[in-house]
Design a protein around this motif. Sequence first.
Motif, PDB file in Angstrom:
ATOM      1  N   GLY A  52       5.160  -6.240 -11.449  1.00 34.76           N
ATOM      2  CA  GLY A  52       4.934  -4.844 -11.811  1.00 34.76           C
ATOM      3  C   GLY A  52       3.496  -4.491 -12.104  1.00 34.76           C
ATOM      4  O   GLY A  52       3.217  -3.366 -12.555  1.00 34.76           O
ATOM      5  N   TYR A  53       2.564  -5.416 -11.836  1.00 29.13           N
ATOM      6  CA  TYR A  53       1.166  -5.175 -12.214  1.00 29.13           C
ATOM      7  C   TYR A  53       0.583  -3.942 -11.522  1.00 29.13           C
ATOM      8  O   TYR A  53      -0.036  -3.088 -12.168  1.00 29.13           O
ATOM      9  N   ASP A  54       0.760  -3.826 -10.218  1.00 29.60           N
ATOM     10  CA  ASP A  54       0.215  -2.665  -9.502  1.00 29.60           C
ATOM     11  C   ASP A  54       0.820  -1.370 -10.033  1.00 29.60           C
ATOM     12  O   ASP A  54       0.117  -0.358 -10.178  1.00 29.60           O
ATOM     13  N   ARG A  55       2.093  -1.395 -10.305  1.00 31.52           N
ATOM     14  CA  ARG A  55       2.756  -0.214 -10.850  1.00 31.52           C
ATOM     15  C   ARG A  55       2.207   0.113 -12.239  1.00 31.52           C
ATOM     16  O   ARG A  55       2.011   1.287 -12.582  1.00 31.52           O
ATOM     17  N   ALA A  56       1.944  -0.905 -13.043  1.00 32.36           N
ATOM     18  CA  ALA A  56       1.390  -0.686 -14.378  1.00 32.36           C
ATOM     19  C   ALA A  56      -0.007  -0.075 -14.306  1.00 32.36           C
ATOM     20  O   ALA A  56      -0.354   0.809 -15.102  1.00 32.36           O
ATOM     21  N   CYS A  57      -0.806  -0.529 -13.349  1.00 33.13           N
ATOM     22  CA  CYS A  57      -2.137   0.049 -13.161  1.00 33.13           C
ATOM     23  C   CYS A  57      -2.043   1.529 -12.801  1.00 33.13           C
ATOM     24  O   CYS A  57      -2.817   2.357 -13.296  1.00 33.13           O
ATOM     25  N   GLU A  58      -1.075   1.858 -11.960  1.00 31.02           N
ATOM     26  CA  GLU A  58      -0.892   3.251 -11.570  1.00 31.02           C
ATOM     27  C   GLU A  58      -0.447   4.091 -12.764  1.00 31.02           C
ATOM     28  O   GLU A  58      -0.913   5.234 -12.931  1.00 31.02           O
ATOM     29  N   ARG A  59       0.416   3.549 -13.586  1.00 30.49           N
ATOM     30  CA  ARG A  59       0.847   4.270 -14.785  1.00 30.49           C
ATOM     31  C   ARG A  59      -0.350   4.552 -15.697  1.00 30.49           C
ATOM     32  O   ARG A  59      -0.452   5.627 -16.296  1.00 30.49           O
ATOM     33  N   ALA A  60      -1.233   3.563 -15.834  1.00 30.66           N
ATOM     34  CA  ALA A  60      -2.424   3.755 -16.657  1.00 30.66           C
ATOM     35  C   ALA A  60      -3.304   4.862 -16.086  1.00 30.66           C
ATOM     36  O   ALA A  60      -3.799   5.737 -16.821  1.00 30.66           O
ATOM     37  N   ARG A  61      -3.503   4.848 -14.779  1.00 24.96           N
ATOM     38  CA  ARG A  61      -4.334   5.886 -14.138  1.00 24.96           C
ATOM     39  C   ARG A  61      -3.726   7.266 -14.341  1.00 24.96           C
ATOM     40  O   ARG A  61      -4.455   8.255 -14.545  1.00 24.96           O
ATOM     41  N   GLU A  62      -2.412   7.368 -14.273  1.00 23.99           N
ATOM     42  CA  GLU A  62      -1.755   8.658 -14.454  1.00 23.99           C
ATOM     43  C   GLU A  62      -2.030   9.244 -15.829  1.00 23.99           C
ATOM     44  O   GLU A  62      -2.020  10.468 -15.997  1.00 23.99           O
TER      45      GLU A  62
END
Length: 249
Positions: A52-62
């Motif tokens: 889920g790392y890539d998804r977590a990075c996207e959540r942070a950017r959002e």
Amino acid sequence: MRVIRGRAATIEADRDLSRQLLSFAADGDPAVRVWTPHRQVAFGRRDRRLEGYDRACERARERAFPPVERDVGGRAVAYDGETTLAFARAEPVADFRRGTDERYERATNAIVDALRSLEDDLEPVRGEPSDSFCPGTHSLSHTREGDGEEPERKVVGIAQRVRQDAAVTAGIVLVARREELTATLEDVYGALEVPFDPESVGTVAGGGGPSDPSVVRSALEDALVGERADVTIEPVSETYGNSDANERR
């Protein structure tokens, strides 16, 4: 001892400056730095291995928290860019196989003393609640309001990096803005599928201390430096693109 004050203009320049603390210490020149890092979510090495790392990075950017990968510590931590503090104390080591526990103890005692100096009722306790952000064995928390029997809220996380000639004991202190930090961490940890309890997040202000990060920063710096006469104050130079953050004591 060098005392570095300020923040470089970019996340990467700021990180490079912190890495130099180890080089200073290796040359026999211990250093302390307490500052407000740029707004970001800093992921640990264990996070990068998760699906889920890539998804977590996207959540942070959002949430407008740029994701970065950090050198020290475990799981993800969030800095709001204004009230969340970081600290680091670098010192030379004669034998990298010895002294780890003592460095943790000195740093923990210094942070406890600093927080106690800010408010009579601010009493940090060692340890952390279950499912907290960046879980580790060297943390400081405060009890929630109520009868004192409820779980604690984590305010400080401490980590250490050791190499053959120097070591840095570093950490994070959450001063204020609990709601924003909690919401961001909840999104990030959810994407990583790592257990996280939003109620485990605390702040200095939530424990009865000040919400002004400059006041907390000064107390932390004084405690980490200790009673030393050989202190040299070094504002972040133009070399690093000074952003003028945290220059005032």
